[in-house]
Design an enzyme around this catalytic site. Structure first.
Site, short mmCIF file in Angstrom:
data_model
loop_
_atom_site.label_atom_id
_atom_site.label_comp_id
_atom_site.label_asym_id
_atom_site.label_seq_id
_atom_site.Cartn_x
_atom_site.Cartn_y
_atom_site.Cartn_z
CG ASP A 106 107.88 74.98 -38.68
OD1 ASP A 106 106.97 75.40 -39.40
OD2 ASP A 106 107.76 74.00 -37.93
CD GLU A 107 104.27 76.71 -36.02
OE1 GLU A 107 103.58 77.67 -36.40
OE2 GLU A 107 103.80 75.63 -35.64
CD GLN A 157 97.61 77.84 -37.49
OE1 GLN A 157 97.80 77.01 -36.62
NE2 GLN A 157 97.72 77.55 -38.77
CE LYS A 199 103.46 74.09 -39.83
NZ LYS A 199 104.08 74.66 -38.70
CB THR A 200 105.23 69.72 -41.78
OG1 THR A 200 104.63 70.47 -40.75
CG2 THR A 200 106.46 69.04 -41.26
NE ARG A 223 94.69 73.43 -34.74
CZ ARG A 223 95.58 73.56 -35.71
NH1 ARG A 223 96.55 72.69 -35.84
NH2 ARG A 223 95.51 74.56 -36.56
#
Length: 768
Positions: free
Chosen positions: A272-273, A303, A55-56, A650
């Site tokens: 973002d987020e 998340q 996504k980044t 992770r």
DNA sequence: CGTTTTTGCCTTTTT
DNA sequence: GGCAAAAACG
């Protein structure tokens, strides 16, 4: 608060619809979905980006493309993140995209890899978004601070307002409670701080507190405390973190002209987020996007783990309703983890309801199963993971590629002890941040007084540090005079010295303090910032105070002070520095490049990735945490499950889950059953390791092993005690329902819902 | 006012 | 059990 912005027009449409050229080399490195997300530059777009799906990369490429195609100038792009780290990382990567002609190829330089990342002390770094002149890239709060400073007078502040830290807030609230004669014992300042914070998160100003439920908060006192608190903040020319968002909302709704200026300026908005935004942030974004409507929100509902801090998953779930022409792109190809890990994480999260739903997949074929280990207690758990860490290191995985992710902070202790005896280098991430350290706050308080003498909270903090013989009585006198004169503590002190109302030793002590401050302020023009800091630390006697103390902690504190005076050198003036220090909260862990195992909470791990991840403490009560379930029921459980999902995703290659049969919490043994999340992982993705207490019970592979575990636990020592675990809800014939506070030898300490605290015999109580 | 004793906490905490 | 903040004491 409805969107009240009437200036909706399509004047910019033609420009937005210019397609990003297909032969753009930046696009070549993207998969089809990522490319869609980058190319859909016109109109609202929601990118549902699963863990490890890049996504980044999408965000940064999107910005780079907007710039390269001249769809907007850099200062017409608003890019908001939650952390400074994320903002900095994005800035760096956009720079890279724009400067290097052929972008780095290869699968997923997806999430941040902690071992590859420079986790340099951010105190010394300039604010994010500097390099490529993206002036409006930053955290919600830093952008908020900037907007508010520009229009401070419209909010009853001046542009030099101070940003309070948590200590300041509590001190202020305490003073207000005293003034309003509210008993601190039954209604502690922390309670008010939490209520006010949550109101601010919801975008509620004191005038908007109208619902019956809100008016009853904190014994019905919260609304008037909130009002008084906001008034005090204004008179102190200060704002807390929540205000940095709330004031923007007030500004935009009260001054449509100001909103128009910003809404027109930001041709493109990127978030973002997004799943972590609270209502206030959501409203703010909606106002700003009301003109161009080019808002791109990237997030993952799975998340969302910060609802307890006001985050609203609902914001992401309702995106399509809010923006009727919204497009949604799902990023589901995972570049991080092996198939077993992905499948297991997906299976666990599938138990949540009300998801937008994604199916992660990977082209990776091979990979190990998740390993599951049962241990007797937390010491064995630490011993096991310690061995595994050493083993993996021997097999070539660097320590920096390993992490132990825990539910609660106290769990790190057992591992720290173990690693110390083994001599395995480790670092604990999180915990006390640099600027939160007492000595840094003290030093910063001195600087605050120099920068603005009216800063009463800073004054109060250090007036008697080091000891100057100024105690409670004197402070009370100063406060009274300050209130009567409607002046700051600083000015009140000067007044009292002039009129001679304070005499003797006390007077000379205060006079010295005031004189020093004046002298330091005059030096601001002649000396550099590090010189000022050194001068202040020296002349105030603050450094001497710690030098006299010969403890190891004192030495560390002196080190930190040195680091501070070094760090201020990077800033142009004292105000720049103070702004930075209040908005940036990262630990100055010096040698973060060193090869070390990382220890942190699951929350702190979001956004990171490791070759090998250990997830200890998967036991009912700890994870999912009892309190999450007690306080938020099914919603709480789902958030715990998302936390499990975050933890599992992770891991790149190796994932090890452990659970202990017994755990000592606050020196009480508590036996526990494996977490339900373990049972939610399909057997075919699990390899059960032997050697544990009930490894054999599980290896049978039947679905009933939970019962077997319970049976085994029944034979464990201290059965009676563990039967009534701390925090368990129980029923008593006479006192009704209550919660166990503590237990010892058959005696229980219970907080009853109706009857208050009682000590009762375990025999009279049964589980509710 | 500064020291010693007692009490009360104990999930997560991007800014 | 261990730590920090308040209360009690000198």
């Amino acid at each position: 608060m409805e969107c009240c912005f009437p200036l909706i027009s399509d004047y910019n449409r033609s420009m937005n619809d210019v397609a990003v050229s297909i032969d753009n080399p930046l696009l070549a490195a993207l998969n089809p979905e990522q490319r869609q997300a980058v190319e859909a530059t016109g109109g609202p777009l929601l990118v549902l980006a699963g863990a490890g799906t890049g996504k980044t990369r999408v965000l940064t490429t999107r910005i780079a493309c907007i710039l390269m195609n001249k769809l907007a100038w850099p200062d017409e792009i608003l890019a908001v993140t939650f952390t400074n780290k994320a903002a900095r990382e994005m800035a760096e990567r956009i720079d890279l995209l724009l400067t290097s002609p052929s972008p780095v190829r290869g699968e997923g330089w997806g999430g941040g890899n902690i071992s590859a990342r420079q986790n340099t002390p951010s105190l010394t770094l300039p604010p994010a978004g500097g390099g490529n002149s993206l002036r409006w890239m930053g955290t919600f709060h830093s952008i908020g601070a900037r907007v508010i400073r520009r229009h401070a007078e419209k909010l009853g502040l001046t542009s030099s307002f101070t940003i309070l830290d948590v200590d300041d807030q509590l001190r202020l609230l305490k003073a207000i409670l005293a003034e309003l004669h509210i008993d601190e014992k039954s209604l502690p300042p922390k309670l008010f701080s939490a209520v006010i914070q949550s109101w601010k998160d919801q975008g509620l100003t004191p005038d908007n507190i109208t619902s019956a439920q809100d008016l009853q908060a904190a014994g019905g006192q919260a609304a008037r405390v909130y009002k008084a608190y906001q008034e005090r903040l204004r008179s102190l020319n200060a704002a807390d973190f929540g205000d940095l968002i709330l004031h923007m909302l007030t500004l935009f709704t009260r001054h449509p002209g100001v909103l128009e200026e910003y809404a027109k300026r930001f041709k493109y908005i990127l978030v973002d987020e997004y799943q972590d935004t609270n209502v206030a942030q959501y409203l703010w974004l909606r106002l700003l996007a009301s003109f161009h409507k080019n808002i791109c929100c990237v997030g993952d509902d799975d998340q969302s783990i910060y609802s307890w801090r006001g985050a609203e998953v609902g914001n992401i779930l309702r995106f399509e309703r809010d923006y009727p022409n919204a497009r949604t792109v799902r990023l589901e190809r995972n570049y991080r983890s092996t198939p077993h890990i992905l499948a297991a994480a997906s299976a666990v999260i599938a138990n949540n309801r009300g998801r937008l739903g994604k199916t992660l997949w990977t082209h990776v074929k091979d990979g190990e199963k998740i390993r599951l280990k049962s241990v007797w207690d937390e010491r064995e758990e630490a011993r096991f993971i310690g061995e595994e860490v050493e083993d993996m290191q021997k097999k070539g995985i660097p320590l920096g590629g390993m992490a132990i992710l825990v539910r609660a902070g106290f769990q790190t202790r057992a591992f720290e002890e173990r690693f110390l005896t083994l001599g395995v280098p480790y670092r604990v991430i999180g915990g006390l941040r640099f600027y939160e350290r007492a000595e840094i706050r003290d030093a910063v308080a001195y600087l605050r007084i120099i920068a603005s003498p009216a800063d009463g909270l800073a004054f109060e903090r250090v007036i008697n540090i080091p000891r100057r013989g100024i105690g409670q009585a004197t402070m009370q006198q100063l406060h009274t005079v300050a209130r009567n004169l409607n002046a700051s503590l600083y000015n009140a002190t000067m007044h009292l010295l002039k009129t001679g109302e304070i005499k003797g030793k006390l007077a000379s002590s205060l006079q010295r303090f005031i004189d020093s401050c004046e002298r330091w302020r005059k030096k601001l023009d002649e000396l550099t910032l590090p010189e000022i800091v050194d001068l202040v630390l020296e002349e105030s006697g603050y450094r001497a105070m710690w030098q006299q103390e010969k403890t190891p902690e004192a030495a560390g504190k002196l080190e930190n002070l040195k680091e501070l005076s070094r760090a201020v050198g990077e800033f142009e003036n004292i105000n720049n520095f103070l702004e930075h220090v209040s908005l940036v909260t990262e630990a100055a862990n010096a040698d973060s490049n060193a090869d070390m195992v990382s220890l942190m909470t699951l929350h702190a791990a979001k956004g990171l990735e490791f070759d090998a991840v250990f997830l200890p403490g998967w036991e009912e009560g700890l994870f999912p945490h009892q309190r999450a379930i007690d306080e938020s029921g099914a919603r709480g459980l789902e958030e715990e499950r998302r936390l499990a999902y975050v933890g599992m995703t992770r891991a790149r290659k190796k994932l090890t889950i452990a659970h202990a049969a017994n755990r000592r919490i606050y020196n009480q043994w508590q036996s526990s059953v494996p977490s339900r999340f373990i049972a939610e992982i399909p057997q075919e993705h699990i390899e059960t390791l032997d050697g544990g207490v009930y490894g054999s019970a599980q290896s049978g592979g039947n679905g009933n092993w939970k019962d077997e575990v319970a049976a085994i636990l029944g034979g464990a020592p201290k059965k009676e005690e563990s039967h009534f675990a701390r925090g368990a809800r129980v029923f008593h014939q006479k006192f009704g329902y209550g919660r166990i506070e503590s237990s010892s030898g058959g005696h229980l300490d219970i907080a009853f819902e109706k009857a208050g605290h009682k000590k009762v015999l375990a025999d009279f109580v049964k589980p509710a």
